[in-house]
Design a protein around this motif. Sequence first.
Motif, PDB file in Angstrom:
ATOM      1  N   LEU A  97       0.822  -1.218   0.000  1.00 21.56           N
ATOM      2  CA  LEU A  97       0.000   0.000   0.000  1.00 21.56           C
ATOM      3  C   LEU A  97       0.850   1.260   0.000  1.00 21.56           C
ATOM      4  CD1 LEU A  97      -3.000  -0.531   2.468  1.00 21.56           C
ATOM      5  CD2 LEU A  97      -3.112   0.271   0.119  1.00 21.56           C
ATOM      6  N   TRP A  98       1.978   1.194   0.703  1.00 19.46           N
ATOM      7  CA  TRP A  98       2.792   2.390   0.892  1.00 19.46           C
ATOM      8  C   TRP A  98       3.681   2.668  -0.320  1.00 19.46           C
ATOM      9  CZ3 TRP A  98      -0.090   3.737   4.564  1.00 19.46           C
ATOM     10  CH2 TRP A  98      -0.584   2.783   5.457  1.00 19.46           C
ATOM     11  N   THR A  99       3.577   1.811  -1.333  1.00 15.34           N
ATOM     12  CA  THR A  99       4.317   2.076  -2.573  1.00 15.34           C
ATOM     13  C   THR A  99       3.447   2.771  -3.609  1.00 15.34           C
ATOM     14  OG1 THR A  99       3.743  -0.067  -3.568  1.00 15.34           O
ATOM     15  CG2 THR A  99       5.700   0.002  -2.155  1.00 15.34           C
ATOM     16  N   LEU A 100       2.145   2.984  -3.276  1.00 12.64           N
ATOM     17  CA  LEU A 100       1.260   3.697  -4.197  1.00 12.64           C
ATOM     18  C   LEU A 100       1.622   5.184  -4.146  1.00 12.64           C
ATOM     19  CD1 LEU A 100      -2.147   1.973  -3.343  1.00 12.64           C
ATOM     20  CD2 LEU A 100      -0.565   1.420  -5.185  1.00 12.64           C
ATOM     21  N   PRO A 101       2.137   5.728  -5.214  1.00 11.69           N
ATOM     22  CA  PRO A 101       2.737   7.068  -5.144  1.00 11.69           C
ATOM     23  C   PRO A 101       1.738   8.201  -4.979  1.00 11.69           C
ATOM     24  CG  PRO A 101       2.740   6.277  -7.410  1.00 11.69           C
ATOM     25  CD  PRO A 101       2.256   5.138  -6.564  1.00 11.69           C
ATOM     26  N   ASN A 102       0.445   7.968  -5.245  1.00 13.09           N
ATOM     27  CA  ASN A 102      -0.523   9.071  -5.238  1.00 13.09           C
ATOM     28  C   ASN A 102      -1.556   8.973  -4.126  1.00 13.09           C
ATOM     29  OD1 ASN A 102       0.682  10.007  -7.643  1.00 13.09           O
ATOM     30  ND2 ASN A 102      -0.595   8.627  -8.851  1.00 13.09           N
ATOM     31  N   LEU A 103      -1.455   7.956  -3.281  1.00 12.14           N
ATOM     32  CA  LEU A 103      -2.470   7.723  -2.261  1.00 12.14           C
ATOM     33  C   LEU A 103      -2.514   8.894  -1.269  1.00 12.14           C
ATOM     34  CD1 LEU A 103      -4.521   5.543  -1.387  1.00 12.14           C
ATOM     35  CD2 LEU A 103      -2.780   4.686   0.180  1.00 12.14           C
TER      36      LEU A 103
END
Length: 910
Positions: free
Chosen positions: A481-487
């Motif tokens: 989840l923490w690799t989603l750059p736009n979250l």
Amino acid sequence: MKGFWNLTSTFSLTLSILFLFGYSYEDVSAVPTTHLCRPEQREALLQFKNEFEVLNSSSSYYRCIYSGIKPHGKTESWMNSSDCCNWEGITCDAKSGEVIGIDLSCSYLGGRFHSNSSLQSLHSLNTLNLSRNGISGQIMSSIRNLSHLTSLDLSENVFSGFILSSIVDLSYLTFLDLSFNSCSGQIPSSIGNLSHLTYLNLNLNQISGKIPSSIGNLYNLAYLGLCGNNIVGEIPSSFGNLNQLTRLDVSLNRLNGSFPIALLNLTKLSSLELYENHFTGTIPHNITSLSKLTYFDASNNAFTGTLPSSLFTIPSIEYVRLSDNRFDGILEFGNISSPPKLQRLNVNRNNLRGPIPATISKFTNLVELHLSNYKTQGPVDFSIFSHLKWLKLLFISDLNTTTTIDLNDFLSYFKRLGLLDLSGNHVSVTNKSTISDSSSLYQLYLSGCGMTEFPEFVRNQHMLFLDISNNKIKGQVPGWLWTLPNLTYLNLSNNTFTDFEKPTTVLVSRLSSLNLLASNNNFTGKIPSFICDLSSVYILDLSNNNFSGLIPRCLGNFKRTLEVLNLRQNRLHGGLPENIFESLITLDVGHNQLTGKLPRTLIHSPYLEVLNVESNFINDTFPFWLSSLPQLKILVLRSNAFHGPVHHTSFPKLQIIDISHNHFNGAFPSHYFVKWSAMSSLGTIYEKPDLMYMGDSYYHDSVVLMNKGLEMKLERILKIYTALDFSGNKFEGEIARSIGLLKELHVLNLSNNAFTGHIPSSMGNLTALESLDVSQNQLSGEIPQALGSLSFLSYMNFSHNQLTGLVPGGTQFRRLNCTSFEDNKGLSGPSLDEICRDIHTPTPHELLESEEEEEEEEEEVLSWIAAVIGVIPGMAFGWVIGYILFSRKPEWFMNPFVRNKRRRSSTTTH
């Protein structure tokens, strides 16, 4: 010779260029060289400049930027020695040199508008634009002297006071914009004199009263904006005369009555906004007379009946919003003869029911569709949405359908869908997903969908918002989840997660701050350190878990972005970090095991509104220094080890204070509450539901208070709610008389202290009070009779004091329980007798026992009566015999002492 011709040619060309340049310059400046700016007008402009100051206002800066204008100080170019017609923002008449136009919009101007402003001497002025500045005060009354004004724009300032009748003396006005100010009072009826007006904008002020019917005289009006005021009553029928009107906005007021039929005469109307009012009744089906209507918003009213299906047959209609009303029946779209242009449809939160009509597939231009809370009452064929190829926003939460939505199949219908809300439905997600990696989905709401697994397909999306709260997902929160750059928004609340998988890389939220909500799970151990590796965090809510250890100091990395930190109801220990407070709006660390003192660095939190440290082990004196925080609204220190006197201070914005169950002591001076301004006068608040509560659309503040003798949790806190709880301490002396100034107070709890003296009569001024508890003190004297007139006061407790005199006779007192007065031996009066007369009324069980006892007593009495009846004749006979015997005086009838003596003598003789 050749050189001579070249020289002559060059000279002629130069003259031509100079001539053209001079002509062009004259045309641009609009002022001939023979008419410079008049000295008296230049002087007037310089005086006008000096009336204001140049501000560095971020609010006006952003307002201008959003409007496509770069703000800068235009008056900085104004010099005494130069021609004022060349100054920035100034326009002069080409012939006379008179100043005819001033445009100082977005010029960072601040200060008050002087009543005798030098502007009044610019008699030829026809255009004045001071919009998007910070000018305050009342609009100058001398503005009537600018009789040639045709355009006046004072919007987006801080003007206050009444809309002066002097403005409506400007009979040549065609454009008037006073929007985004604080103008008050009623719209003057003389506004009907401005018959040349084509544009009138009074949006977002504090205007009250009714709309004058004279507005119907503005026959040339093309735009009328009254949005965001406190206007009441009905729309006048004279509005039917405004036959040039193309846009009408009366939204966000308190207008009532039925749909204004007069508006059906406005055949040129293209935009009609009625939302956020109190309109009732039905919307007429002949609304089709508005044949040019493209935009119609009647949401958040109380309209009833069926939806006007004819509305969808208007050929030009593009936007329809009818949400949050009381429409019922089936959604229908009428007889659509040609492909409709409708692009946005919102009928959320009504009483609509039945199947979703298949004709919705005809609206192939739909970009946005809201059908949330539509009661389908059975299965739904979701393939009807497959024709809506242009759809970008789809809200179909809480459909009350028995059909399970297969998310994989459903998303295959759409190529452009960016936002999908399926919350409150049955949703299945196959983690072996076939959903395309190139999907445009960026917002997904799956709250309360009964899911048990994390939706793995999300890792292949460009996700900004993900809400999977209120499900049954357990195990680890995946590290990817923490690799989603736009979250930017992630809501994991109300699941059964136990752990965070440690990520290998952290890229999340490169664009903006992350909102992370993970409350009400089963997380244990320390707060994960990778959170501190995020780019920035705006909201961090980890409340109601089992986190232990210290609050990470590294949260100070977000001191410029972190606005909400909620770590409530965990097992955290140690002290509060000193370095995390700079941008905080909400800090809630209640119900932990924190120790130490409140960090004095909290004083550097200019935006702090909520501070809650209840139920810890904090040992400190009263934090009077918090009064310097300009925005503090809620302060909860309940159940700690705070001690010492509560210093006299002022809390101008404070609405809720709970310092109960500590060790505070000392007395209050009579003027203690004089400067507690918010509890004295909160005024009215904007009625739009989203703005009635503290917090924002992503996070709502909550608090637990004692109210009416019960512990009550406010899941959302009304901006007008006030409470003061000083109970369970060691306060002494008299209750401060100034407490009567707190006229907005709803809850007052002073119980379990050592207060003495009388209950101040000033409490009778607390007209908003609902709950009052002064029990378990040492109060004496009478209960103020004025309390009996407080119409909202429904709970009172005066028990365990030394009160005397008559109990007030108000209705509220007669509804109290007798225990509210117990252990006050001096109280009396009809009210007390009335509510305490049945205090020993027996229960049915006690009644049965009592009846049995009465029967036994009756039988016993009867037995005694029978015994007496039997004994009386015997006694009579005994009296007769006794009399006879007594008259002969036998020895044994003598004194017993003598009789015994004789018996002893007789025995001795023998």
